[in-house]
Scaffold this motif. Structure first.
Motif, PDB file in Angstrom:
ATOM      1  N   SER A   1      16.369  -1.797 -13.887  1.00  0.00           N
ATOM      2  CA  SER A   1      15.380  -2.333 -14.822  1.00  0.00           C
ATOM      3  C   SER A   1      14.574  -1.230 -15.505  1.00  0.00           C
ATOM      4  CB  SER A   1      14.429  -3.274 -14.075  1.00  0.00           C
ATOM      5  OG  SER A   1      13.377  -3.708 -14.923  1.00  0.00           O
ATOM      6  N   LYS A   2      14.123  -1.525 -16.697  1.00  0.00           N
ATOM      7  CA  LYS A   2      13.176  -0.648 -17.367  1.00  0.00           C
ATOM      8  C   LYS A   2      11.821  -0.779 -16.693  1.00  0.00           C
ATOM      9  CE  LYS A   2      11.352   0.503 -21.955  1.00  0.00           C
ATOM     10  NZ  LYS A   2      11.369   0.170 -23.401  1.00  0.00           N
ATOM     11  N   VAL A   3      11.063   0.305 -16.646  1.00  0.00           N
ATOM     12  CA  VAL A   3       9.775   0.312 -15.946  1.00  0.00           C
ATOM     13  C   VAL A   3       8.669   0.696 -16.912  1.00  0.00           C
ATOM     14  CG1 VAL A   3       8.418   1.419 -14.133  1.00  0.00           C
ATOM     15  CG2 VAL A   3      10.809   0.826 -13.703  1.00  0.00           C
ATOM     16  N   TYR A   4       7.574  -0.072 -16.885  1.00  0.00           N
ATOM     17  CA  TYR A   4       6.411   0.229 -17.704  1.00  0.00           C
ATOM     18  C   TYR A   4       5.307   0.800 -16.821  1.00  0.00           C
ATOM     19  CZ  TYR A   4       8.753  -2.937 -20.977  1.00  0.00           C
ATOM     20  OH  TYR A   4       9.667  -3.540 -21.795  1.00  0.00           O
ATOM     21  N   LYS A   5       4.661   1.833 -17.312  1.00  0.00           N
ATOM     22  CA  LYS A   5       3.529   2.425 -16.586  1.00  0.00           C
ATOM     23  C   LYS A   5       2.267   1.681 -16.945  1.00  0.00           C
ATOM     24  CE  LYS A   5       1.159   6.802 -15.635  1.00  0.00           C
ATOM     25  NZ  LYS A   5       1.265   6.624 -14.176  1.00  0.00           N
ATOM     26  N   CYS A   6       1.511   1.272 -15.915  1.00  0.00           N
ATOM     27  CA  CYS A   6       0.275   0.526 -16.112  1.00  0.00           C
ATOM     28  C   CYS A   6      -0.911   1.328 -15.576  1.00  0.00           C
ATOM     29  CB  CYS A   6       0.369  -0.830 -15.419  1.00  0.00           C
ATOM     30  SG  CYS A   6       1.803  -1.814 -15.907  1.00  0.00           S
ATOM     31  N   ALA A   7      -2.082   0.733 -15.615  1.00  0.00           N
ATOM     32  CA  ALA A   7      -3.283   1.412 -15.126  1.00  0.00           C
ATOM     33  C   ALA A   7      -3.316   1.430 -13.600  1.00  0.00           C
ATOM     34  CB  ALA A   7      -4.522   0.706 -15.681  1.00  0.00           C
ATOM     35  N   ASN A   8      -4.162   2.304 -13.055  1.00  0.00           N
ATOM     36  CA  ASN A   8      -4.407   2.388 -11.609  1.00  0.00           C
ATOM     37  C   ASN A   8      -3.136   2.667 -10.803  1.00  0.00           C
ATOM     38  OD1 ASN A   8      -7.175   1.757 -11.999  1.00  0.00           O
ATOM     39  ND2 ASN A   8      -6.652  -0.436 -12.086  1.00  0.00           N
ATOM     40  N   ASN A   9      -2.280   3.552 -11.335  1.00  0.00           N
ATOM     41  CA  ASN A   9      -1.066   4.012 -10.648  1.00  0.00           C
ATOM     42  C   ASN A   9      -0.070   2.890 -10.381  1.00  0.00           C
ATOM     43  OD1 ASN A   9      -1.893   6.856 -10.238  1.00  0.00           O
ATOM     44  ND2 ASN A   9      -3.456   5.931  -8.909  1.00  0.00           N
ATOM     45  N   ARG A  10      -0.157   1.829 -11.181  1.00  0.00           N
ATOM     46  CA  ARG A  10       0.780   0.728 -11.010  1.00  0.00           C
ATOM     47  C   ARG A  10       1.885   0.812 -12.062  1.00  0.00           C
ATOM     48  NH1 ARG A  10      -1.292  -5.113 -10.599  1.00  0.00           N
ATOM     49  NH2 ARG A  10      -2.056  -4.659 -12.710  1.00  0.00           N
ATOM     50  N   TYR A  11       3.009   0.196 -11.732  1.00  0.00           N
ATOM     51  CA  TYR A  11       4.147   0.110 -12.651  1.00  0.00           C
ATOM     52  C   TYR A  11       4.602  -1.344 -12.692  1.00  0.00           C
ATOM     53  CZ  TYR A  11       4.299   5.179 -12.102  1.00  0.00           C
ATOM     54  OH  TYR A  11       3.978   6.515 -12.077  1.00  0.00           O
ATOM     55  N   LYS A  12       5.299  -1.693 -13.780  1.00  0.00           N
ATOM     56  CA  LYS A  12       5.813  -3.057 -13.908  1.00  0.00           C
ATOM     57  C   LYS A  12       7.314  -3.023 -14.123  1.00  0.00           C
ATOM     58  CE  LYS A  12       5.285  -7.432 -16.427  1.00  0.00           C
ATOM     59  NZ  LYS A  12       4.567  -8.156 -17.503  1.00  0.00           N
ATOM     60  N   CYS A  13       8.021  -3.818 -13.336  1.00  0.00           N
ATOM     61  CA  CYS A  13       9.465  -3.951 -13.472  1.00  0.00           C
ATOM     62  C   CYS A  13       9.752  -4.990 -14.557  1.00  0.00           C
ATOM     63  CB  CYS A  13      10.079  -4.384 -12.137  1.00  0.00           C
ATOM     64  SG  CYS A  13      11.843  -4.755 -12.211  1.00  0.00           S
ATOM     65  N   LYS A  14      10.435  -4.587 -15.640  1.00  0.00           N
ATOM     66  CA  LYS A  14      10.667  -5.488 -16.766  1.00  0.00           C
ATOM     67  C   LYS A  14      11.521  -6.687 -16.371  1.00  0.00           C
ATOM     68  CE  LYS A  14      12.669  -5.717 -21.408  1.00  0.00           C
ATOM     69  NZ  LYS A  14      13.373  -4.984 -22.485  1.00  0.00           N
ATOM     70  N   ASN A  15      12.578  -6.473 -15.609  1.00  0.00           N
ATOM     71  CA  ASN A  15      13.520  -7.555 -15.299  1.00  0.00           C
ATOM     72  C   ASN A  15      12.936  -8.610 -14.364  1.00  0.00           C
ATOM     73  OD1 ASN A  15      15.308  -6.205 -16.893  1.00  0.00           O
ATOM     74  ND2 ASN A  15      16.669  -5.542 -15.240  1.00  0.00           N
ATOM     75  N   THR A  16      12.074  -8.191 -13.449  1.00  0.00           N
ATOM     76  CA  THR A  16      11.512  -9.140 -12.484  1.00  0.00           C
ATOM     77  C   THR A  16      10.081  -9.534 -12.800  1.00  0.00           C
ATOM     78  OG1 THR A  16      10.714  -7.378 -10.999  1.00  0.00           O
ATOM     79  CG2 THR A  16      12.984  -8.167 -10.669  1.00  0.00           C
ATOM     80  N   GLY A  17       9.415  -8.724 -13.625  1.00  0.00           N
ATOM     81  CA  GLY A  17       8.020  -9.002 -13.950  1.00  0.00           C
ATOM     82  C   GLY A  17       7.054  -8.654 -12.843  1.00  0.00           C
ATOM     83  N   LYS A  18       7.533  -7.976 -11.813  1.00  0.00           N
ATOM     84  CA  LYS A  18       6.690  -7.631 -10.668  1.00  0.00           C
ATOM     85  C   LYS A  18       6.052  -6.257 -10.848  1.00  0.00           C
ATOM     86  CE  LYS A  18       9.386 -10.330  -7.320  1.00  0.00           C
ATOM     87  NZ  LYS A  18      10.178 -10.261  -6.056  1.00  0.00           N
ATOM     88  N   TYR A  19       4.838  -6.135 -10.287  1.00  0.00           N
ATOM     89  CA  TYR A  19       4.142  -4.853 -10.291  1.00  0.00           C
ATOM     90  C   TYR A  19       4.399  -4.121  -8.978  1.00  0.00           C
ATOM     91  CZ  TYR A  19       1.574  -6.497 -14.401  1.00  0.00           C
ATOM     92  OH  TYR A  19       1.236  -6.948 -15.657  1.00  0.00           O
ATOM     93  N   PHE A  20       4.348  -2.802  -9.032  1.00  0.00           N
ATOM     94  CA  PHE A  20       4.548  -2.008  -7.816  1.00  0.00           C
ATOM     95  C   PHE A  20       3.872  -0.661  -7.969  1.00  0.00           C
ATOM     96  CE2 PHE A  20       8.052  -0.967 -10.629  1.00  0.00           C
ATOM     97  CZ  PHE A  20       8.229   0.404 -10.482  1.00  0.00           C
ATOM     98  N   THR A  21       3.703   0.008  -6.835  1.00  0.00           N
ATOM     99  CA  THR A  21       3.193   1.386  -6.802  1.00  0.00           C
ATOM    100  C   THR A  21       4.179   2.232  -6.008  1.00  0.00           C
ATOM    101  OG1 THR A  21       1.943   1.177  -4.740  1.00  0.00           O
ATOM    102  CG2 THR A  21       0.834   0.472  -6.774  1.00  0.00           C
ATOM    103  N   VAL A  22       3.871   3.498  -5.871  1.00  0.00           N
ATOM    104  CA  VAL A  22       4.763   4.378  -5.120  1.00  0.00           C
ATOM    105  C   VAL A  22       4.799   4.001  -3.638  1.00  0.00           C
ATOM    106  CG1 VAL A  22       3.001   6.125  -4.568  1.00  0.00           C
ATOM    107  CG2 VAL A  22       5.410   6.812  -4.829  1.00  0.00           C
ATOM    108  N   LYS A  23       3.782   3.283  -3.165  1.00  0.00           N
ATOM    109  CA  LYS A  23       3.755   2.841  -1.773  1.00  0.00           C
ATOM    110  C   LYS A  23       4.672   1.643  -1.516  1.00  0.00           C
ATOM    111  CE  LYS A  23      -1.019   4.169  -0.593  1.00  0.00           C
ATOM    112  NZ  LYS A  23      -2.306   3.638  -0.097  1.00  0.00           N
ATOM    113  N   THR A  24       4.973   0.883  -2.569  1.00  0.00           N
ATOM    114  CA  THR A  24       5.798  -0.312  -2.414  1.00  0.00           C
ATOM    115  C   THR A  24       7.176   0.056  -1.877  1.00  0.00           C
ATOM    116  OG1 THR A  24       4.671  -1.327  -4.311  1.00  0.00           O
ATOM    117  CG2 THR A  24       6.747  -2.329  -3.596  1.00  0.00           C
ATOM    118  N   GLY A  25       7.619  -0.707  -0.878  1.00  0.00           N
ATOM    119  CA  GLY A  25       8.935  -0.426  -0.309  1.00  0.00           C
ATOM    120  C   GLY A  25       8.959   0.789   0.585  1.00  0.00           C
ATOM    121  N   SER A  26       7.798   1.175   1.097  1.00  0.00           N
ATOM    122  CA  SER A  26       7.725   2.306   2.021  1.00  0.00           C
ATOM    123  C   SER A  26       6.874   1.911   3.221  1.00  0.00           C
ATOM    124  CB  SER A  26       7.124   3.542   1.343  1.00  0.00           C
ATOM    125  OG  SER A  26       5.719   3.414   1.205  1.00  0.00           O
TER     126      SER A  26
END
Length: 308
Positions: free
Chosen positions: A42-67
């Motif tokens: 998926s394409k990823v959008y950079k958001c505020a407060n060190n968050r990112y958004k996954c275009k295909n799923t619409g979910k937000y995540f940070t570098v801590k997600t999945g760790s």
């Protein structure tokens, strides 16, 4: 961003901020391209407060997600310091000591340390051992003279099943160490573990406990007889694994004082990590464990529900 991990003084002197630690983890985890943990394509959008958004799923995540750090209210800055202290101190660090250093509760520090021990079981060291391999078992627990009289065993030599935990150790000379808790030291329990971790045809050295076993069928098995005070028999000796046991028991006695059977394997993972990375620099060891945090998770409920 870079961390100075040559020594604790340099680590504290550099005093990275929370944003620096986030940037360092992002660089180590994703290199030059942020990848969504929900959809790698998926394409990823950079958001505020060190968050990112996954275009295909619409979910937000940070570098801590999945760790292992996911959903943690403890700052990444404190996680980094805890990881540095645990991985570099030769005898580990207790939860009480870590709680003081990080200004968190002892309960939180205990959970932090166990999550770091959880990711210390690295796949890089799960390789077949070969060449010259030493095998021995030890028993973790109190000395016979310090036990309650109901638990004392005459002529025990440490093998009392009421309060001792048997641990099997397999070490390749000048190589890696494998440690594993076992229910008992019977040949039918130990030998399958040895065959699963040692290359067939290797030189295997043990004490006289294994003299009636069938290791000779798969290995060049040689024995030293400790019962007659024989500690070297040609190339055969168990000095390397005995040295590892010495370090392990000093770690438990000096830092942790006692460990439960329920969580002993995690303490073994911590000790084995430091032993197997003894030739690594502090920076290399830190990065190795940090990257192993990705794809792992351990909740407090899961940790406390572990059965024995």
């Amino acid at each position: 961003m870079s961390l100075n991990l040559k020594s604790l003084f340099d680590f504290l002197k550099s005093n990275p901020s929370e944003q620096d630690c986030i940037g360092y983890f992002e660089k180590r985890r994703w290199k030059d391209k942020v990848i969504s943990p929900f959809d790698p394509n998926s394409k990823v959008y950079k958001c505020a407060n060190n968050r990112y958004k996954c275009k295909n799923t619409g979910k937000y995540f940070t570098v801590k997600t999945g760790s292992i750090f996911r959903n943690s209210n403890i700052s990444l800055q404190k996680w980094f310091l805890a990881l540095y202290l645990l991985s570099t101190d030769k005898k580990g660090i207790s939860s009480c000591e870590l709680a003081k250093k990080l200004n968190i509760t002892q309960k939180s520090a205990w959970f932090v340390l166990h999550r770091l021990r959880y990711i210390s079981n690295l796949p890089e060291f799960k390789v077949m051992l070969g060449n010259s391999v030493e095998i021995d078992e030890t028993f973790i627990g109190g000395k016979n003279k310090n036990r309650h009289r109901d638990k004392k065993a005459p002529h025990c030599q440490g093998r009392n099943w009421k309060d001792k935990i048997p641990v099997l150790g397999i070490i390749e000379r000048d190589g890696n160490l494998i440690t594993q808790t076992i229910p008992n030291t019977k040949q039918e329990t130990v030998n399958p573990i040895i065959r699963a971790n040692v290359k067939e045809g290797s030189n295997v050295y043990t004490d006289e406990w294994y003299r009636h076993g069938d290791l000779y069928k798969n290995f060049n098995h040689q024995i030293v007889n400790h019962s007659i005070k024989q500690y070297v028999n040609g190339n055969a000796s168990t000095n390397a694994i005995e040295n590892a046991w010495s370090h392990l028991k000093r770690t438990i006695i000096g830092t942790y004082h006692q460990v439960s059977k329920k969580h002993l394997q995690r303490y073994l993972n911590e000790f084995t990590l430091r032993f197997n990375t003894r030739k690594h620099s502090e920076q290399e060891r830190f990065d190795l464990v940090l990257l192993s945090s990705v794809g792992k998770s351990l909740s407090y409920k899961e940790l406390c529900k572990i059965s024995i």
